[in-house]
Design a protein around this motif. Structure first.
Motif, PDB file in Angstrom:
ATOM      1  N   ARG A 271      -2.502  -7.060   5.571  1.00 39.63           N
ATOM      2  CA  ARG A 271      -1.532  -8.017   5.735  1.00 39.63           C
ATOM      3  C   ARG A 271      -0.333  -7.356   5.930  1.00 39.63           C
ATOM      4  O   ARG A 271       0.816  -8.355   6.356  1.00 39.63           O
ATOM      5  N   SER A 272      -0.210  -6.065   5.999  1.00 41.79           N
ATOM      6  CA  SER A 272       1.276  -5.414   6.184  1.00 41.79           C
ATOM      7  C   SER A 272       0.930  -3.883   6.348  1.00 41.79           C
ATOM      8  O   SER A 272      -0.071  -3.675   6.137  1.00 41.79           O
ATOM      9  N   THR A 273       1.953  -3.446   7.145  1.00 40.15           N
ATOM     10  CA  THR A 273       1.671  -1.895   7.463  1.00 40.15           C
ATOM     11  C   THR A 273       1.894  -1.103   6.081  1.00 40.15           C
ATOM     12  O   THR A 273       1.160  -0.147   5.860  1.00 40.15           O
ATOM     13  N   LEU A 274       2.502  -1.731   5.147  1.00 39.57           N
ATOM     14  CA  LEU A 274       2.314  -1.007   3.804  1.00 39.57           C
ATOM     15  C   LEU A 274       1.028  -0.883   3.277  1.00 39.57           C
ATOM     16  O   LEU A 274       0.739   0.159   2.808  1.00 39.57           O
ATOM     17  N   GLU A 275       0.362  -2.186   3.342  1.00 39.37           N
ATOM     18  CA  GLU A 275      -1.035  -2.353   2.716  1.00 39.37           C
ATOM     19  C   GLU A 275      -1.786  -1.360   3.650  1.00 39.37           C
ATOM     20  O   GLU A 275      -2.772  -0.659   3.023  1.00 39.37           O
TER      21      GLU A 275
ATOM     22  N   ILE B  52      -0.951   1.416   5.478  1.00 34.44           N
ATOM     23  CA  ILE B  52      -0.884   2.842   5.010  1.00 34.44           C
ATOM     24  C   ILE B  52      -1.343   3.248   3.642  1.00 34.44           C
ATOM     25  O   ILE B  52      -2.102   4.141   3.434  1.00 34.44           O
ATOM     26  N   LYS B  53      -1.168   2.387   2.573  1.00 33.12           N
ATOM     27  CA  LYS B  53      -1.961   2.484   1.249  1.00 33.12           C
ATOM     28  C   LYS B  53      -3.317   2.620   1.375  1.00 33.12           C
ATOM     29  O   LYS B  53      -4.107   3.431   0.539  1.00 33.12           O
ATOM     30  N   MET B  54      -4.190   1.894   2.101  1.00 33.11           N
ATOM     31  CA  MET B  54      -5.370   1.815   2.272  1.00 33.11           C
ATOM     32  C   MET B  54      -5.942   3.013   2.933  1.00 33.11           C
ATOM     33  O   MET B  54      -7.012   3.655   2.346  1.00 33.11           O
TER      34      MET B  54
ATOM     35  N   THR C 261       6.099  -7.773  10.177  1.00 30.18           N
ATOM     36  CA  THR C 261       5.070  -6.600   9.921  1.00 30.18           C
ATOM     37  C   THR C 261       3.755  -6.728  10.648  1.00 30.18           C
ATOM     38  O   THR C 261       3.677  -7.957  11.320  1.00 30.18           O
ATOM     39  N   TRP C 262       2.741  -6.101  10.529  1.00 34.84           N
ATOM     40  CA  TRP C 262       1.453  -6.050  11.176  1.00 34.84           C
ATOM     41  C   TRP C 262       0.433  -6.798  10.163  1.00 34.84           C
ATOM     42  O   TRP C 262       0.578  -6.311   9.130  1.00 34.84           O
TER      43      TRP C 262
END
Lengths: 142, 56
Positions: free
Chosen positions: B38-42, B44-46, B21-22
């Motif tokens: 710390r991740s693309t998931l984080e 996107i959620k931010m 991930t990124w």
């Protein structure tokens, strides 16, 4: 026959009903509600699945979500949810375009790790991040 | 998802690609705030949470 862990609390049966312009729409089923959760894009799917994991505290996240709005993210209050499906019934629904069983086993590195099964093709893959999972699903639905 | 008019401007600086991930730095240009992700998931959620705040 693929080995599928039906008892994992975070099990999601993701039914893709539409694919257009690189986006997907559909619904996903989990053990704690007979009604599906609808989504209209990958981002919405990720967000709703993550909300589910937060509410059942499974998998336990190793890091708190960062935020612009809150100095310290509050942990979601764990809900006492009871499975409402009998055995593997929630895995019976199918998407019009594709169906994926997603079993998130861990939430390390602020992301997800687990297994995904492309049901129609009976292919199982492991993913190390939510991004990797999205790429796998996107490639399958092209 | 309900129709909304969420808009906003972000600068995404990807500094590493670890753990499939990124990782990097996200700047919310509208509020001139920066946070590491710390991740693309984080990521996107931010962004999604910030857009919900922009909508108010």
């Amino acid at each position: 026959m693929l080995a599928i862990n039906w008892s994992i609390p975070s099990f999601a049966n993701v039914c893709i009903d539409e694919c257009s312009n690189g986006e997907v729409a559909g619904r996903f089923y989990h053990q704690y509600d007979k009604k599906p959760v609808h989504f209209t894009c990958f981002m919405e799917l990720l967000r709703q699945m993550d909300d589910l994991f937060e509410s059942i505290h499974y998998p336990q996240a190793t890091a708190r979500q960062r935020s612009f709005l809150k100095e310290q993210a509050q942990a979601a209050v764990q809900q006492e949810l009871t499975p409402v499906w009998q055995s593997r019934e929630f895995g019976g629904e199918r998407g019009t375009r594709a169906t994926f069983y997603i079993m998130v086993k861990g939430r390390a590195n602020a992301s997800w790790q687990g297994d995904v099964v492309w049901v129609e093709r009976e292919i199982k893959k492991t993913f190390r991040s939510a991004m990797e999972l999205m790429v796998l699903m996107d490639n399958a639905t092209k | 998802m309900s129709e909304s008019k969420k808009t906003g401007t972000f600068i995404v600086n990807i500094m590493r690609q670890d753990n499939a991930t990124w990782q990097g730095e996200l700047t919310w240009a509208d509020k001139n705030q920066k946070k590491n992700f710390r991740s693309t998931l984080e990521l996107i959620k931010m962004m999604d949470e910030a857009l919900s705040d922009n909508e108010k």
